[in-house]
Structures are given as structure tokens and as C-alpha cells.
Design a protein around this motif. Sequence first.
Motif, PDB file in Angstrom:
ATOM      1  N   LEU A 150       2.852  18.584  16.641  1.00 36.67           N
ATOM      2  CA  LEU A 150       1.515  18.032  16.844  1.00 36.67           C
ATOM      3  C   LEU A 150       0.589  19.081  17.452  1.00 36.67           C
ATOM      4  N   GLN A 151       1.179  20.095  18.103  1.00 35.80           N
ATOM      5  CA  GLN A 151       0.391  21.170  18.688  1.00 35.80           C
ATOM      6  C   GLN A 151       0.470  22.410  17.805  1.00 35.80           C
ATOM      7  N   SER A 152      -0.286  23.442  18.152  1.00 38.32           N
ATOM      8  CA  SER A 152      -0.323  24.656  17.334  1.00 38.32           C
ATOM      9  C   SER A 152       0.594  25.739  17.873  1.00 38.32           C
ATOM     10  N   ILE A 153       1.245  25.479  19.016  1.00 34.95           N
ATOM     11  CA  ILE A 153       2.143  26.462  19.635  1.00 34.95           C
ATOM     12  C   ILE A 153       3.577  26.151  19.237  1.00 34.95           C
ATOM     13  N   ALA A 154       4.299  27.161  18.766  1.00 34.43           N
ATOM     14  CA  ALA A 154       5.695  26.955  18.372  1.00 34.43           C
ATOM     15  C   ALA A 154       6.546  26.677  19.608  1.00 34.43           C
ATOM     16  N   CYS A 155       7.404  25.671  19.503  1.00 33.49           N
ATOM     17  CA  CYS A 155       8.290  25.340  20.616  1.00 33.49           C
ATOM     18  C   CYS A 155       9.590  26.133  20.484  1.00 33.49           C
ATOM     19  N   THR A 156      10.430  26.025  21.502  1.00 32.79           N
ATOM     20  CA  THR A 156      11.682  26.794  21.539  1.00 32.79           C
ATOM     21  C   THR A 156      12.546  26.547  20.314  1.00 32.79           C
ATOM     22  N   THR A 157      12.677  25.287  19.914  1.00 33.81           N
ATOM     23  CA  THR A 157      13.596  24.994  18.809  1.00 33.81           C
ATOM     24  C   THR A 157      13.004  25.355  17.449  1.00 33.81           C
ATOM     25  N   ASN A 158      11.707  25.150  17.232  1.00 30.25           N
ATOM     26  CA  ASN A 158      11.144  25.533  15.942  1.00 30.25           C
ATOM     27  C   ASN A 158      11.108  27.042  15.755  1.00 30.25           C
ATOM     28  N   ILE A 159      11.183  27.793  16.869  1.00 25.47           N
ATOM     29  CA  ILE A 159      11.300  29.251  16.753  1.00 25.47           C
ATOM     30  C   ILE A 159      12.609  29.621  16.053  1.00 25.47           C
ATOM     31  N   ILE A 160      13.628  28.764  16.164  1.00 22.07           N
ATOM     32  CA  ILE A 160      14.886  28.992  15.428  1.00 22.07           C
ATOM     33  C   ILE A 160      14.587  29.120  13.938  1.00 22.07           C
ATOM     34  N   LEU A 161      13.808  28.183  13.398  1.00 25.41           N
ATOM     35  CA  LEU A 161      13.446  28.219  11.978  1.00 25.41           C
ATOM     36  C   LEU A 161      12.579  29.428  11.665  1.00 25.41           C
ATOM     37  N   LEU A 162      11.594  29.705  12.510  1.00 30.40           N
ATOM     38  CA  LEU A 162      10.728  30.862  12.285  1.00 30.40           C
ATOM     39  C   LEU A 162      11.550  32.145  12.209  1.00 30.40           C
ATOM     40  N   ASN A 163      12.535  32.271  13.088  1.00 32.56           N
ATOM     41  CA  ASN A 163      13.383  33.463  13.082  1.00 32.56           C
ATOM     42  C   ASN A 163      14.218  33.556  11.802  1.00 32.56           C
ATOM     43  N   LEU A 164      14.760  32.426  11.355  1.00 33.45           N
ATOM     44  CA  LEU A 164      15.554  32.432  10.118  1.00 33.45           C
ATOM     45  C   LEU A 164      14.701  32.869   8.926  1.00 33.45           C
ATOM     46  N   PHE A 165      13.435  32.424   8.884  1.00 35.98           N
ATOM     47  CA  PHE A 165      12.541  32.820   7.797  1.00 35.98           C
ATOM     48  C   PHE A 165      12.240  34.322   7.824  1.00 35.98           C
TER      49      PHE A 165
END
Length: 326
Positions: free
Chosen positions: A193-208
Motif C-alpha cells: 500500500l506504500q511506495s517503500i519496499a519492506c524487508t520481505t518484498n526486498i527478497i523478491l526484488l533481490n531475486l529479480f
Amino acid sequence: MEIVCVTGAGGYVASWVVKELLAKGYVVHGTVRDLDDEKKNGHLKKLEHAKERLHLFKADLLDYAGLCIAIDGCMGVIHVATPVPAGKVKDPQAEMLEPAITGTRNVMNACLKTKVNKVVVVSSLFAIVANPSWPKDQTIDETCWSDSEFCMKSEKWYCASKVISEREALEFGKKNNLNVVAVCPSVVFGPMLQSIACTTNIILLNLFKGMNSFNLIELDRAEEDVDIPIVDVRDCAKALLLAYEKPESEGRYLCSSHMLKTTTLIQLLKNLFPHYNYPTDLRSSILNEDLNYTNEKLMNLGWSHRTLEETLVDSVKTMREAGLLS
């Protein structure tokens, strides 16, 4: 209208809890560290019904007086706020254990002082599964507690902070006749809901980006194919509301929908989003631990969950909209 306080209201999970409470007609008191920080909290003011029924209060976990002001007049509290490490911490006592444990004590005492009816504490699956003494052939359920000494010796500070603070909260409730329920989510993915990546969604960002880096020391064994327990943030919020609203809810609830190896997650992501550069050549985990757990208790409370594909698609959609992914 019933008033519910949500601690750490601007956070990833808490924002969805606030959204769901507003949608169901509650008045919400949300605690935030900085009332003027639009980057962290501005999205809350845009939620439907926020203008009429959302009130934000400046208070962090170590601010007992501020918590009392925010919780005063509330029938219930959903305690979400917690420090989450981004990798190894320099001073775990000061950065992890003290804020989580002292903060939970402050919330519990504020609830007692203001005569709250019910408290839902957000714990973690890591407060359940880190127990080397648990029989390997026995399914993990809510009766299993992580070993706090083992967690600290292994430098699993998030795990230690969660198991100690959850135990204290449940014991405080029993001692003081305060209705306290704990929900223990696994790794939370899903739309932001916010524009800042949270700790867990950074997992996905890193995999990408081709990195197998979990940004969470409980899971971070960079070249290993570890088990990842996952729950959708919307299903997590639903579990918290069930725990709050259901009069029969009691004790603790394990909240996790899917369990898969990192390589399986990467293959699923490749099928959905083939144009990213994913990590390769992950070796089998040296610990070789297969987490075998059940969420039957939460399902019996009326909970259900989304498919993992829906969670991943919606995660990526909002990360792209926030400019975090091309």
C-alpha cells in the motif's frame, strides 16, 4: 463505533490491517513514529474512510505515555510494530531485543491501564519453528516454541525477540485477566500500500536482480536452496481480524499458506516474469531442514488463503507501480 488501535500503522502488514478495519466500519487509532513523514505514512491518509475514521498518534514502542494516549478509549489493540533487521545488526541487545521486548511490555501495560478488552499480538513463525529439540517426525503446530537461547547463540535476533515478547504477552494476559491472542505469520509477500519496499518484498526484488539474498538473517544462507514459508499480506491481515473478532480465539495461531524451496520459487517467478535475471546454481541446504507444519487451528477459525501465483503477481504489480521494478 468500536475503536481499535494498530501499532506501527504505517508498516507493511499494519497498513493492510488498518485498511481492513476501516472497510469493516471501525474507528482506527494508528501509532506512528513521525506524524509528518509522508513517505512512510502518507498512504494511510489515502485509504477509503481514513478521513472520517482514522486518527494517527505519535508514539513508538518505548514511549509508554504516548502509547497510553493512543490506546485510550479503544476496545482492542492489534500490536504489529516491531524492529526488523536488514541483515546483521551491530548491537542486537539495543537494536532488536530491547525495543521488541520492552515495547511489547509497554503495549501490554498501556492496554491494562486503559482497560482494553482484547489484544492481538503479531508474533512470527520464527517464534515457533526454531526448536532443535522438536521431534523431526512430528508436525510443527502452536504447541512448539522456538528456543530463545538457541536463537541468541545462533544470532537469530528477530527470532529471539519474537519468541520472548510473545511469551511475555501471553503470560501477561493470563496474569492480569487480559484477553491476549498471538498470530504467528511466516514470510509475508503480496501487494504494497506504500511506495517503500519492506524487508520481505526486498527478497523478491533481490531475486529479480539475480541475488539470492533474503535481507532477513533467519533465512539468509545466500547460496543454499532453503525452505521459504510464505503468506499473503492480505491473508495475514485477515487472520489478525479473525483473531480479534472471533470470541472463541485463544492462545496462538500459526499463519502460513505455502512452503517451497528457493529453486521452486525462482522457477515459478521465471514462468510468470521470464525477462528478469534470476540466481542460478543454488546448492542443497547443509541443514537439510524440511519444515513440516500445520495451520489447522487458524483454518478452524474460518481462515483461508490465496494462491501463491496471485500473491506473486500482485506483489510485482505494486512494486512496478512504485517504481521499484522496471
